[in-house]
Design a protein around this motif. Structure first.
Motif, mmCIF file in Angstrom:
data_model
loop_
_atom_site.group_PDB
_atom_site.id
_atom_site.type_symbol
_atom_site.label_atom_id
_atom_site.label_comp_id
_atom_site.label_asym_id
_atom_site.label_seq_id
_atom_site.Cartn_x
_atom_site.Cartn_y
_atom_site.Cartn_z
ATOM 1 N N HIS A 72 0.899 -1.161 0.000
ATOM 2 C CA HIS A 72 0.000 0.000 0.000
ATOM 3 C C HIS A 72 0.939 1.212 0.000
ATOM 4 C CE1 HIS A 72 -3.402 -2.590 1.674
ATOM 5 N NE2 HIS A 72 -2.349 -3.298 2.022
ATOM 6 N N ARG A 79 0.901 7.183 11.131
ATOM 7 C CA ARG A 79 0.069 6.552 12.169
ATOM 8 C C ARG A 79 0.893 6.125 13.386
ATOM 9 N NH1 ARG A 79 -3.502 3.559 8.546
ATOM 10 N NH2 ARG A 79 -3.926 2.051 10.186
ATOM 11 N N TYR A 92 -6.040 -3.041 17.595
ATOM 12 C CA TYR A 92 -6.133 -2.493 16.231
ATOM 13 C C TYR A 92 -7.588 -2.352 15.794
ATOM 14 C CZ TYR A 92 -5.483 -2.374 11.090
ATOM 15 O OH TYR A 92 -5.515 -2.063 9.761
ATOM 16 N N ILE A 102 -7.481 2.627 9.167
ATOM 17 C CA ILE A 102 -7.498 2.873 7.726
ATOM 18 C C ILE A 102 -8.138 4.237 7.420
ATOM 19 C CG2 ILE A 102 -8.476 2.055 5.534
ATOM 20 C CD1 ILE A 102 -8.123 -0.834 6.639
ATOM 21 N N TYR A 142 -7.051 3.856 -0.054
ATOM 22 C CA TYR A 142 -7.111 4.941 0.924
ATOM 23 C C TYR A 142 -7.814 6.165 0.323
ATOM 24 C CZ TYR A 142 -3.650 2.388 3.769
ATOM 25 O OH TYR A 142 -2.992 1.457 4.526
ATOM 26 N N HIS A 175 -11.679 -1.665 0.696
ATOM 27 C CA HIS A 175 -10.700 -1.783 1.783
ATOM 28 C C HIS A 175 -11.373 -1.464 3.117
ATOM 29 C CE1 HIS A 175 -6.383 -0.490 3.269
ATOM 30 N NE2 HIS A 175 -6.711 -1.676 3.677
ATOM 31 N N PHE A 212 -10.764 -6.421 1.180
ATOM 32 C CA PHE A 212 -10.437 -6.739 2.582
ATOM 33 C C PHE A 212 -11.637 -7.479 3.168
ATOM 34 C CE2 PHE A 212 -9.362 -4.844 7.042
ATOM 35 C CZ PHE A 212 -8.708 -6.021 7.400
ATOM 36 N N HIS A 240 -7.470 -9.929 0.686
ATOM 37 C CA HIS A 240 -6.905 -9.823 2.034
ATOM 38 C C HIS A 240 -7.811 -10.733 2.868
ATOM 39 C CE1 HIS A 240 -4.890 -6.061 0.915
ATOM 40 N NE2 HIS A 240 -4.349 -6.009 2.110
ATOM 41 N N GLN A 243 -7.013 -12.581 7.953
ATOM 42 C CA GLN A 243 -5.946 -11.867 8.685
ATOM 43 C C GLN A 243 -6.219 -11.835 10.185
ATOM 44 O OE1 GLN A 243 -5.377 -7.657 7.825
ATOM 45 N NE2 GLN A 243 -3.535 -7.547 9.057
ATOM 46 N N HIS A 263 -2.115 -12.580 3.827
ATOM 47 C CA HIS A 263 -2.157 -12.589 5.312
ATOM 48 C C HIS A 263 -2.326 -14.028 5.806
ATOM 49 C CE1 HIS A 263 -1.994 -8.334 6.249
ATOM 50 N NE2 HIS A 263 -2.880 -8.108 5.306
ATOM 51 N N ASP A 315 3.659 -5.729 2.472
ATOM 52 C CA ASP A 315 2.398 -5.109 2.926
ATOM 53 C C ASP A 315 2.643 -3.651 3.322
ATOM 54 O OD1 ASP A 315 -0.315 -4.974 3.484
ATOM 55 O OD2 ASP A 315 -0.151 -5.815 5.492
ATOM 56 N N ASN A 317 2.547 -0.381 4.534
ATOM 57 C CA ASN A 317 1.402 0.506 4.783
ATOM 58 C C ASN A 317 1.615 1.214 6.113
ATOM 59 O OD1 ASN A 317 -0.475 -0.518 7.064
ATOM 60 N ND2 ASN A 317 0.028 -2.401 5.982
ATOM 61 N N PRO A 318 0.901 2.335 6.332
ATOM 62 C CA PRO A 318 1.199 3.132 7.528
ATOM 63 C C PRO A 318 0.656 2.555 8.827
ATOM 64 C CG PRO A 318 -0.624 4.088 6.317
ATOM 65 C CD PRO A 318 -0.106 2.967 5.474
ATOM 66 N N GLY A 319 -0.272 1.599 8.742
ATOM 67 C CA GLY A 319 -0.930 1.135 9.959
ATOM 68 C C GLY A 319 -0.357 -0.151 10.525
ATOM 69 N N THR A 320 -0.111 -1.133 9.650
ATOM 70 C CA THR A 320 0.228 -2.460 10.178
ATOM 71 C C THR A 320 1.581 -2.995 9.715
ATOM 72 O OG1 THR A 320 -0.860 -3.625 8.359
ATOM 73 C CG2 THR A 320 -2.218 -3.090 10.277
HETATM 74 N N1 DI6 Z 1 -4.772 -5.305 5.992
HETATM 75 C C1 DI6 Z 1 -3.621 -4.702 6.252
HETATM 76 O O1 DI6 Z 1 -2.691 -5.190 6.834
HETATM 77 C C2 DI6 Z 1 -3.660 -3.371 5.689
HETATM 78 N N2 DI6 Z 1 -4.902 -3.357 5.031
HETATM 79 C C3 DI6 Z 1 -5.530 -4.478 5.265
HETATM 80 O O2 DI6 Z 1 -6.618 -4.730 4.806
HETATM 81 C C4 DI6 Z 1 -3.642 -2.357 6.789
HETATM 82 C C5 DI6 Z 1 -4.017 -1.042 6.335
HETATM 83 C C6 DI6 Z 1 -3.977 0.012 7.406
HETATM 84 O O3 DI6 Z 1 -4.081 -0.255 8.622
HETATM 85 O O4 DI6 Z 1 -3.838 1.171 6.977
#
Ligand code: DI6
Ligand code: FE
Length: 405
Positions: A72, A79, A92, A102, A142, A175, A212, A240, A243, A263, A315, A317-320
Motif C-alpha cells: 500500500h 500513524r 487495532y 485505515i 485509501y 478496503h 479486505f 486480504h 488476517q 495474510h 504489505d 502501509n502506515p498502519g500495520t
Molecule cells: N490489511 C492490512 O494489513 C492493511 N490493510 C488491510 O486490509 C492495513 C491497512 C492500514 O491499517 O492502513
C-alpha cells in the motif's frame, strides 16, 4: 555502437529459481546475454561484443529481481500515534472502530494531490529498490471515492516515470467502508461494482481487484459481489483474507480463481485444500504479523503438505507494516514463520511473480524471461535472509537496463 538494449553480463553466479524441486541452483561464473529487455542466452560464448554493453559481475550472485507482490505504497499521513495507542493496550480493531486506522489514512490521502502522493511514496520506494526489488504491486484503498481511488492508481503508475521499476496496480476500493457510507456498506459496494471497477477497467488503471474480507472490512457476500464485477470487466481478483479471523474469504477467492490470498494467519485446512486445487498463491505478510504482535501464525506446514506456493511481501502501509525492505521480510518469514531461506527466496521471486500473474515472464532467470535481475555482494543465497540493515545490493537490472540501485 553500444546500445542500451543489448547487455552482456560476465562472470555471473546465477541463482535461477528454475528448479521446482528443493535446492538452489547456483551456477559457476557464467555469461548472460540480454537483448531488448529479455534474457536471450545463458552460459553462452561471449558474442562478437560489438554493440553490447558489458558488465563484469566478478563472480557476484545474480538472482531474479525481487517482486514485492503486496504493498500500500501510496498514502499520506502517519500513524505513529496509533502504534503508541496499541502499545498502551488499545487493539487495532478498536482503533479502527473509533474512526482511526485505515480511515485516518483515508482522510489524509483524500487531501493530498496526485503529485504529493508521488513525492511521499518515493522515499519508501527507494527503500524497496535498495533491497533488490524490480517489480512492486501497489494498491489503492485509501481514497474510497471514485476520484480518490483513481488518483491513487495514477500516482502509483507515475512512479515508473521517476524510478527504474515496474509497477503493477491493484484496485482495493473495498478496503474499508468510507465515513460517508457508515452503516451502508452494501450501498458502497454498489458504487465499487457499478462505477469504480468499470471506470478503472476502461482507463486501464488496475491490473487486478482486491477486497479486505474481514469483520472490520467486508463480508463474504460483499466480497463475492466485487469479484463478480471485477471478472465481468476482465480483471483478476485476490483477497486480504483470514488476517484477523476465519471468515472463509480464502476459499471464496479460490473459487474465483484468485491470484493470491494474503495474510492468512487464520486459514484452516479446508482453505488450504481450496488453494491447492485452484492454484491460488498463499502470500505471507510477516511485517504485519510482527507489527501487530499477532500470535496466530499462518498454517505453514499445511501449505507445504498441500504444495501451495508461498509468496512473501512487505504489505508496506502506515498502519500495520511500515517497512520498506523486502529482504527484512525474508528474514522475518524465516524467524517468525519457520520458512527456510530457500523458501524465502522463492517467496520473493518465482512465487511472488505467480502471485502477480507474471509467473511466465518474471521471477526466474531463464531464456525468454524478462531481464529483471538483482546483483548481490554475497557468496551464498541464504545470506539474503540472514542480515538486515546492511545493503548487499550491487546493482539491479530492470528491463535489461543496468541501474546502480
Ligand atoms: N490489511 C492490512 O494489513 C492493511 N490493510 C488491510 O486490509 C492495513 C491497512 C492500514 O491499517 O492502513
Ligand atoms: Fe495489505
Amino acid at each position: 555502437m553500444v546500445t542500451k538494449s543489448k547487455l552482456v553480463m560476465l562472470n555471473a553466479r546465477l541463482v535461477t529459481m528454475t528448479n521446482d524441486d528443493k535446492g538452489y541452483v547456483c551456477s559457476d561464473p557464467t555469461t548472460l546475454i540480454i537483448e531488448h529487455g529479455k534474457i536471450v542466452k545463458i552460459g553462452a560464448e561471449l558474442p562478437d561484443s560489438d554493440g553490447y554493453q558489458l558488465h563484469d559481475c566478478k563472480g557476484k550472485l545474480v538472482t531474479p529481481g525481487l517482486l514485492d507482490c503486496h504493498t500500500h505504497l501510496i498514502y499520506a499521513g502517519c500513524r505513529a500515534n496509533e502504534f503508541e495507542m496499541r502499545l498502551n493496550g488499545v487493539p487495532y480493531e478498536e482503533i479502527a472502530r473509533q474512526g482511526g486506522g485505515i480511515i485516518s489514512t483515508v482522510n489524509a490521502t483524500r487531501q493530498a494531490s496526485e503529485q504529493q502522493l508521488i513525492e511521499l511514496a518515493l522515499p519508501r520506494l527507494d527503500g524497496l529498490l535498495r533491497s533488490g526489488v524490480t517489480t512492486v504491486e501497489v494498491k489503492s484503498g485509501y481514497g474510497l471515492t471514485i476520484e480518490d481511488e483513481l488518483k491513487m492508481l495514477r500516482a502509483a503508475k507515475a512512479l515508473e516515470q521517476h524510478r527504474k521499476v515496474r509497477i503493477e496496480t491493484t484496485l482495493l476500493a473495498a478496503h474499508a467502508v468510507p465515513p460517508e457510507y457508515k452503516g451502508r456498506a452494501d450501498d458502497y459496494i454498489d458504487l465499487v461494482c457499478n462505477q469504480i471497477i468499470p471506470l478503472c477497467a476502461k482507463e486501464q488503471l488496475a491490473d487486478c481487484v482486491d477486497v479486505f474480507c474481514e469483520g472490520i472490512g467486508f463480508n463474504l457476500e460483499q466480497t463475492e459481489r466485487v469479484f463478480v464485477a471485477a471478472q465481468k470487466h476482465g480483471l483478476q481478483v485476490k483477497g486480504h483474507t483470514e488476517q484477523l479471523s476465519n471468515l472463509g474469504g480464502s476459499e471464496l477467492t479460490a473459487q474465483y480463481n484468485g491470484l493470491s490470498v494474503d495474510h492468512i494467519e487464520y486459514l484452516d485446512e479446508s482453505g488450504v485444500r481450496a488453494l491447492a486445487s485452484s492454484g491460488t498463491i498463499a502470500t505471507l505478510l510477516p511485517g504485519a504479523f510482527y507489527f501487530l504482535r499477532e500470535t496466530q501464525k499462518p498454517p505453514i506446514e499445511l501449505l507445504r503438505q498441500h504444495n501451495v506456493p508461498m509468496a512473501i511481501a512487505t504489505d508496506l502501509n502506515p498502519g500495520t507494516s511500515p517497512f520498506a525492505d523486502l529482504t527484512m521480510m525474508m528474514n522475518m518469514s524465516c524467524t517468525l514463520f519457520g520458512l527456510t531461506p530457500e523458501e524465502a527466496l522463492r517467496g520473493v521471486t518465482c512465487h511472488s511473480a505467480q502471485a502477480l500473474g507474471l509467473g511466465n515472464s518474471r521471477g526466474k532467470i531463464a531464456k525468454g524471461y524478462d531481464a529483471d535481475l538483482a546483483i548481490w555482494n554475497l557468496s551464498h543465497p541464504a545470506q539474503l535472509s540472514y542480515q538486515v540493515g546492511v545493503s548487499h545490493l550491487s546493482a539491479r537490472i530492470v528491463q535489461g537496463e543496468l541501474c546502480h540501485v
